[in-house]
Design a protein around this motif. Structure first.
Motif, PDB file in Angstrom:
ATOM      1  N   PHE A 134       6.072  16.445  -1.344  1.00 41.07           N
ATOM      2  CA  PHE A 134       5.435  15.637  -2.382  1.00 41.07           C
ATOM      3  C   PHE A 134       6.097  14.266  -2.479  1.00 41.07           C
ATOM      4  CE2 PHE A 134       5.521  14.145  -6.818  1.00 41.07           C
ATOM      5  CZ  PHE A 134       4.172  13.872  -6.988  1.00 41.07           C
ATOM      6  N   LYS A 135       7.403  14.251  -2.439  1.00 35.55           N
ATOM      7  CA  LYS A 135       8.141  12.979  -2.532  1.00 35.55           C
ATOM      8  C   LYS A 135       7.855  12.093  -1.323  1.00 35.55           C
ATOM      9  CE  LYS A 135      11.780  15.180  -5.194  1.00 35.55           C
ATOM     10  NZ  LYS A 135      13.172  15.653  -5.187  1.00 35.55           N
ATOM     11  N   ALA A 136       7.787  12.686  -0.135  1.00 41.67           N
ATOM     12  CA  ALA A 136       7.467  11.910   1.072  1.00 41.67           C
ATOM     13  C   ALA A 136       6.048  11.360   0.984  1.00 41.67           C
ATOM     14  CB  ALA A 136       7.634  12.784   2.312  1.00 41.67           C
ATOM     15  N   ILE A 137       5.132  12.152   0.445  1.00 42.77           N
ATOM     16  CA  ILE A 137       3.750  11.694   0.271  1.00 42.77           C
ATOM     17  C   ILE A 137       3.702  10.525  -0.704  1.00 42.77           C
ATOM     18  CG2 ILE A 137       1.526  12.383  -0.742  1.00 42.77           C
ATOM     19  CD1 ILE A 137       2.106  15.180   0.627  1.00 42.77           C
ATOM     20  N   CYS A 138       4.505  10.581  -1.742  1.00 42.34           N
ATOM     21  CA  CYS A 138       4.570   9.466  -2.705  1.00 42.34           C
ATOM     22  C   CYS A 138       5.051   8.182  -2.041  1.00 42.34           C
ATOM     23  CB  CYS A 138       5.487   9.824  -3.879  1.00 42.34           C
ATOM     24  SG  CYS A 138       4.833  11.110  -4.936  1.00 42.34           S
ATOM     25  N   VAL A 139       6.055   8.309  -1.180  1.00 44.86           N
ATOM     26  CA  VAL A 139       6.559   7.131  -0.463  1.00 44.86           C
ATOM     27  C   VAL A 139       5.472   6.572   0.444  1.00 44.86           C
ATOM     28  CG1 VAL A 139       8.230   6.310   1.254  1.00 44.86           C
ATOM     29  CG2 VAL A 139       8.977   7.855  -0.578  1.00 44.86           C
ATOM     30  N   GLY A 140       4.815   7.421   1.201  1.00 39.95           N
ATOM     31  CA  GLY A 140       3.734   6.976   2.079  1.00 39.95           C
ATOM     32  C   GLY A 140       2.567   6.372   1.318  1.00 39.95           C
ATOM     33  N   ALA A 141       2.326   6.870   0.109  1.00 42.40           N
ATOM     34  CA  ALA A 141       1.212   6.379  -0.708  1.00 42.40           C
ATOM     35  C   ALA A 141       1.398   4.925  -1.129  1.00 42.40           C
ATOM     36  CB  ALA A 141       1.032   7.266  -1.934  1.00 42.40           C
ATOM     37  N   VAL A 142       2.645   4.479  -1.240  1.00 41.89           N
ATOM     38  CA  VAL A 142       2.898   3.071  -1.590  1.00 41.89           C
ATOM     39  C   VAL A 142       2.250   2.156  -0.556  1.00 41.89           C
ATOM     40  CG1 VAL A 142       4.690   1.299  -1.836  1.00 41.89           C
ATOM     41  CG2 VAL A 142       5.037   3.565  -2.842  1.00 41.89           C
ATOM     42  N   PHE A 143       2.287   2.544   0.688  1.00 42.87           N
ATOM     43  CA  PHE A 143       1.726   1.732   1.759  1.00 42.87           C
ATOM     44  C   PHE A 143       0.241   2.020   1.957  1.00 42.87           C
ATOM     45  CE2 PHE A 143       6.211   2.487   2.336  1.00 42.87           C
ATOM     46  CZ  PHE A 143       6.680   1.189   2.353  1.00 42.87           C
ATOM     47  N   SER A 144      -0.141   3.259   1.815  1.00 42.30           N
ATOM     48  CA  SER A 144      -1.544   3.635   1.967  1.00 42.30           C
ATOM     49  C   SER A 144      -2.430   2.943   0.937  1.00 42.30           C
ATOM     50  CB  SER A 144      -1.682   5.157   1.846  1.00 42.30           C
ATOM     51  OG  SER A 144      -3.022   5.545   1.978  1.00 42.30           O
ATOM     52  N   VAL A 145      -1.948   2.820  -0.296  1.00 44.02           N
ATOM     53  CA  VAL A 145      -2.763   2.197  -1.347  1.00 44.02           C
ATOM     54  C   VAL A 145      -3.031   0.728  -1.029  1.00 44.02           C
ATOM     55  CG1 VAL A 145      -0.897   1.489  -2.939  1.00 44.02           C
ATOM     56  CG2 VAL A 145      -3.146   2.086  -3.836  1.00 44.02           C
ATOM     57  N   VAL A 146      -2.075   0.070  -0.410  1.00 48.94           N
ATOM     58  CA  VAL A 146      -2.275  -1.337  -0.032  1.00 48.94           C
ATOM     59  C   VAL A 146      -3.404  -1.433   0.995  1.00 48.94           C
ATOM     60  CG1 VAL A 146      -1.223  -3.347   1.085  1.00 48.94           C
ATOM     61  CG2 VAL A 146       0.089  -2.007  -0.577  1.00 48.94           C
ATOM     62  N   GLY A 147      -3.366  -0.574   1.997  1.00 50.68           N
ATOM     63  CA  GLY A 147      -4.420  -0.586   3.016  1.00 50.68           C
ATOM     64  C   GLY A 147      -5.776  -0.220   2.457  1.00 50.68           C
ATOM     65  N   ALA A 148      -5.813   0.812   1.626  1.00 50.71           N
ATOM     66  CA  ALA A 148      -7.089   1.270   1.061  1.00 50.71           C
ATOM     67  C   ALA A 148      -7.699   0.220   0.141  1.00 50.71           C
ATOM     68  CB  ALA A 148      -6.871   2.586   0.307  1.00 50.71           C
ATOM     69  N   ALA A 149      -6.897  -0.364  -0.726  1.00 46.53           N
ATOM     70  CA  ALA A 149      -7.413  -1.373  -1.654  1.00 46.53           C
ATOM     71  C   ALA A 149      -7.818  -2.650  -0.929  1.00 46.53           C
ATOM     72  CB  ALA A 149      -6.366  -1.684  -2.729  1.00 46.53           C
ATOM     73  N   THR A 150      -7.053  -3.024   0.075  1.00 45.12           N
ATOM     74  CA  THR A 150      -7.382  -4.225   0.841  1.00 45.12           C
ATOM     75  C   THR A 150      -8.702  -4.040   1.579  1.00 45.12           C
ATOM     76  OG1 THR A 150      -5.047  -4.773   1.097  1.00 45.12           O
ATOM     77  CG2 THR A 150      -6.579  -5.798   2.642  1.00 45.12           C
ATOM     78  N   ALA A 151      -8.862  -2.906   2.230  1.00 51.19           N
ATOM     79  CA  ALA A 151     -10.116  -2.643   2.943  1.00 51.19           C
ATOM     80  C   ALA A 151     -11.292  -2.620   1.973  1.00 51.19           C
ATOM     81  CB  ALA A 151     -10.025  -1.316   3.704  1.00 51.19           C
TER      82      ALA A 151
END
Length: 148
Positions: A125-142
């Motif tokens: 869960f913690k690793a997913i949270c870290v990855g989500a910081v970067f994923s949200v940037v890509g998803a919102a930008t797209a």
């Protein structure tokens, strides 16, 4: 005094989620398979993970409704007062990281010495949270780039 008609909420389309998926998966991939992310997750406290989730929500909201001056949260379709676009963004953000982590067997690879399922889930869960910081940037930008 001129009367204005109430604005009709902007329709949310499946294509909007598809755009978010492209960006979310694009930036999630490199962080799911990076050993350093899993090492960070091992050493994070639960409170740090929750603060990271709050940061992901803040980045997502800011990217959708503050950085993009043509979009207003009040003009969007809502569920329980929350814009559907934002709900979709959070599902895509955390979902893409989780999907890739499980698909690539990252928890089994980076946490092979963890003995209990509960601890494996907590660290994942913690690793997913870290990855989500970067994923949200890509998803919102797209979402912002392709929805014009």
């Amino acid at each position: 005094m001129k009367l204005r008609r109430p604005r009709r909420p902007r329709d949310y389309r499946f294509a909007d989620s598809a755009q978010q998926l492209v960006g979310g998966f694009l930036l999630a991939g490199p962080f799911v398979v990076t050993e350093e992310v899993w090492t960070l997750a091992r050493n994070m406290h639960d409170l740090q993970a929750l603060v990271t989730v709050a940061i992901v929500f803040a980045i997502g909201y800011a990217a959708l409704y503050k950085a993009d001056t043509t979009r207003d949260a009040d003009d969007e379709q809502e569920v329980a007062g929350i814009p559907i676009r934002f709900i979709s963004l959070m599902i895509v953000t955390f979902g893409s990281v989780t999907t890739l982590a499980l698909l690539f067997s990252a928890p089994a690879t980076f946490l092979e010495d963890v003995e209990t399922t509960r601890e494996l889930a907590r660290i994942s869960f913690k690793a997913i949270c870290v990855g989500a910081v970067f994923s949200v940037v890509g998803a919102a930008t797209a979402d912002s780039i392709f929805s014009k």
